[in-house]
Design an enzyme around this catalytic site. Structure first.
Site, PDB file in Angstrom:
ATOM      1  N   ASP A   2      -4.393  -4.621  -2.221  1.00 37.08           N
ATOM      2  CA  ASP A   2      -2.936  -4.615  -2.417  1.00 37.08           C
ATOM      3  C   ASP A   2      -2.531  -5.749  -3.356  1.00 37.08           C
ATOM      4  O   ASP A   2      -1.353  -5.899  -3.693  1.00 37.08           O
ATOM      5  CB  ASP A   2      -2.176  -4.647  -1.084  1.00 37.08           C
ATOM      6  CG  ASP A   2      -2.457  -5.881  -0.251  1.00 37.08           C
ATOM      7  OD1 ASP A   2      -3.330  -6.688  -0.632  1.00 37.08           O
ATOM      8  OD2 ASP A   2      -1.797  -6.044   0.799  1.00 37.08           O
ATOM      9  N   SER A   3      -3.548  -6.527  -3.830  1.00 38.64           N
ATOM     10  CA  SER A   3      -3.303  -7.476  -4.927  1.00 38.64           C
ATOM     11  C   SER A   3      -2.793  -6.732  -6.151  1.00 38.64           C
ATOM     12  O   SER A   3      -2.319  -7.355  -7.096  1.00 38.64           O
ATOM     13  CB  SER A   3      -4.581  -8.240  -5.273  1.00 38.64           C
ATOM     14  OG  SER A   3      -5.661  -7.348  -5.489  1.00 38.64           O
ATOM     15  N   ASP A  36      -6.905  -1.214   0.957  1.00 42.44           N
ATOM     16  CA  ASP A  36      -6.033  -2.057   1.794  1.00 42.44           C
ATOM     17  C   ASP A  36      -4.908  -1.265   2.450  1.00 42.44           C
ATOM     18  O   ASP A  36      -4.161  -0.548   1.763  1.00 42.44           O
ATOM     19  CB  ASP A  36      -5.365  -3.141   0.929  1.00 42.44           C
ATOM     20  CG  ASP A  36      -6.165  -4.424   0.884  1.00 42.44           C
ATOM     21  OD1 ASP A  36      -7.043  -4.625   1.756  1.00 42.44           O
ATOM     22  OD2 ASP A  36      -5.917  -5.229  -0.024  1.00 42.44           O
ATOM     23  N   LYS A  82      -8.931  -1.789   5.045  1.00 43.94           N
ATOM     24  CA  LYS A  82      -8.904  -3.222   5.363  1.00 43.94           C
ATOM     25  C   LYS A  82      -7.525  -3.582   5.886  1.00 43.94           C
ATOM     26  O   LYS A  82      -6.514  -3.109   5.372  1.00 43.94           O
ATOM     27  CB  LYS A  82      -9.245  -4.047   4.121  1.00 43.94           C
ATOM     28  CG  LYS A  82      -9.143  -5.565   4.325  1.00 43.94           C
ATOM     29  CD  LYS A  82      -9.871  -6.344   3.256  1.00 43.94           C
ATOM     30  CE  LYS A  82      -9.119  -6.512   1.967  1.00 43.94           C
ATOM     31  NZ  LYS A  82      -7.840  -7.231   2.101  1.00 43.94           N
ATOM     32  N   GLU A  89      -5.163  -7.090   7.617  1.00 45.35           N
ATOM     33  CA  GLU A  89      -5.104  -8.547   7.696  1.00 45.35           C
ATOM     34  C   GLU A  89      -4.635  -9.002   9.073  1.00 45.35           C
ATOM     35  O   GLU A  89      -3.544  -8.596   9.516  1.00 45.35           O
ATOM     36  CB  GLU A  89      -4.131  -9.092   6.639  1.00 45.35           C
ATOM     37  CG  GLU A  89      -4.549  -8.769   5.227  1.00 45.35           C
ATOM     38  CD  GLU A  89      -3.591  -9.330   4.171  1.00 45.35           C
ATOM     39  OE1 GLU A  89      -2.649 -10.078   4.538  1.00 45.35           O
ATOM     40  OE2 GLU A  89      -3.794  -9.009   2.996  1.00 45.35           O
ATOM     41  N   GLU A 144     -10.881 -15.265   3.368  1.00 43.19           N
ATOM     42  CA  GLU A 144     -10.248 -15.743   2.135  1.00 43.19           C
ATOM     43  C   GLU A 144      -9.782 -17.188   2.295  1.00 43.19           C
ATOM     44  O   GLU A 144      -9.076 -17.516   3.246  1.00 43.19           O
ATOM     45  CB  GLU A 144      -9.052 -14.839   1.785  1.00 43.19           C
ATOM     46  CG  GLU A 144      -8.317 -15.295   0.533  1.00 43.19           C
ATOM     47  CD  GLU A 144      -7.379 -14.253  -0.057  1.00 43.19           C
ATOM     48  OE1 GLU A 144      -7.293 -13.132   0.490  1.00 43.19           O
ATOM     49  OE2 GLU A 144      -6.737 -14.573  -1.074  1.00 43.19           O
TER      50      GLU A 144
HETATM   51  O1  KIV Z   1      -5.868  -7.433  -2.189  1.00 47.23           O
HETATM   52  C1  KIV Z   1      -6.919  -8.000  -2.517  1.00 47.23           C
HETATM   53  O2  KIV Z   1      -7.330  -8.007  -3.681  1.00 47.23           O
HETATM   54  C2  KIV Z   1      -7.689  -8.670  -1.458  1.00 47.23           C
HETATM   55  C3  KIV Z   1      -8.801  -9.577  -1.894  1.00 47.23           C
HETATM   56  C4  KIV Z   1      -8.298 -10.778  -2.547  1.00 47.23           C
HETATM   57  C5  KIV Z   1      -9.710  -9.890  -0.753  1.00 47.23           C
HETATM   58  O3  KIV Z   1      -7.387  -8.515  -0.316  1.00 47.23           O
END
Ligand code: KIV
Length: 261
Positions: free
Chosen positions: A45-46, A84, A112, A114, A181
């Site tokens: 989600d980056s 994510d 994934k 968090e 992280e």
């Molecule tokens: O969203 C992302 O790119 C991430 C990584 C930085 C682990 O969660």
């Protein structure tokens, strides 16, 4: 390379062989990463930051994650795709099941999320229904407003103990993988040793089982990249990706200058 599965990643951990992960948001990035032999691509989600130009990942929606997961899946042949679950798409277990279904149907091999122990029931609900889960501890960018900034987590003894406990709880709930992280290298090493599941580090030193970097950071394309990033672009994108994977596998990346003090 044969298709990468959870089995492949677990075997690498057991054999003490590191593996490399990179984020990808479109089919070309995914194809390049796959052809360079990286074991996993993360549809992070980056993308909120590096694709959409948002200040945080909070505005990213589930539909956007599903769209980018579809794009990435079209570019991948062998790599394992982690996608994510975005902000507030897993606030309850029921919501997590529905959100994860969209990402898996878009082509993800795992989702994934968090957070720590509070997610144990959700992780259990997902894995029981056949959805592999990657936990994410330490700096959790979806909580940046609560954390008060993008800084190293787990420096104090009590916070370090809590991170270790969270990692164990996620594993016991059935998580298959874990991202750490921005945590001190020694703590990341301790957690990696303590859990059976493969641990993927970012800004967490080189004692984890794997590393992940954001695609644009690895190629030096971001305006201000964090200190744990190395620009691998020397000659071509393909060579940069291959160099990154080779240096992760040999334990040469991250160097001390890419590790939080
Ligand atoms: O969203 C992302 O790119 C991430 C990584 C930085 C682990 O969660």
């Amino acid at each position: 390379m044969a298709a990468v599965t959870l089995n492949t990643l677990n075997k690498r951990k057991t054999a003490g062989e590191k593996f490399a992960v990179i984020t990808a948001y479109d089919s070309t990035q995914a194809r390049l990463a796959d052809q360079a032999g990286l074991e996993c691509v993360l549809v992070g989600d980056s993308l909120g930051n590096v694709v959409q130009g948002q200040k945080t990942t909070v505005p990213v929606s589930l539909d956007e994650m599903a769209y980018h997961t579809q794009c990435v899946a079209r570019g991948v042949r062998d790599a394992f795709i982690i996608s994510d679950l975005p902000f507030m798409s897993y606030a309850t277990s029921e919501q997590a099941l529905a959100s994860a279904a969209s990402l898996m149907q878009a082509g993800a091999n795992a989702v994934k999320l968090e957070g720590g122990a509070w997610l144990a029931d959700t992780v259990d609900a997902l894995v029981t229904r056949g959805i592999p889960v990657c936990g994410h501890l330490g700096l959790t960018p979806q909580s940046v407003n609560k954390l008060g900034g993008y800084r190293v987590q787990g420096r104090e003894q009590s916070a370090a103990r809590r991170l270790l406990e969270d990692a164990m709880e996620l594993q016991e709930a059935g998580a298959d993988l874990l991202v750490l992280e921005m945590v001190p290298a020694a703590l990341a090493g301790e957690i990696t040793q303590a859990v059976r599941i493969p641990v993927i580090g970012i800004g967490a030193g080189n004692q984890t089982d794997a590393q992940v970097l954001v695609f644009y950071d690895l190629l030096g394309m971001t305006d201000r990249s964090p200190s744990f990033v190395k620009n691998f672009l020397q000659s071509s994108v393909q060579q940069a990706l291959a160099d990154y994977a080779a240096q992760v596998r040999k334990g040469e990346f991250p160097h001390p200058e890419h590790t939080p003090a």
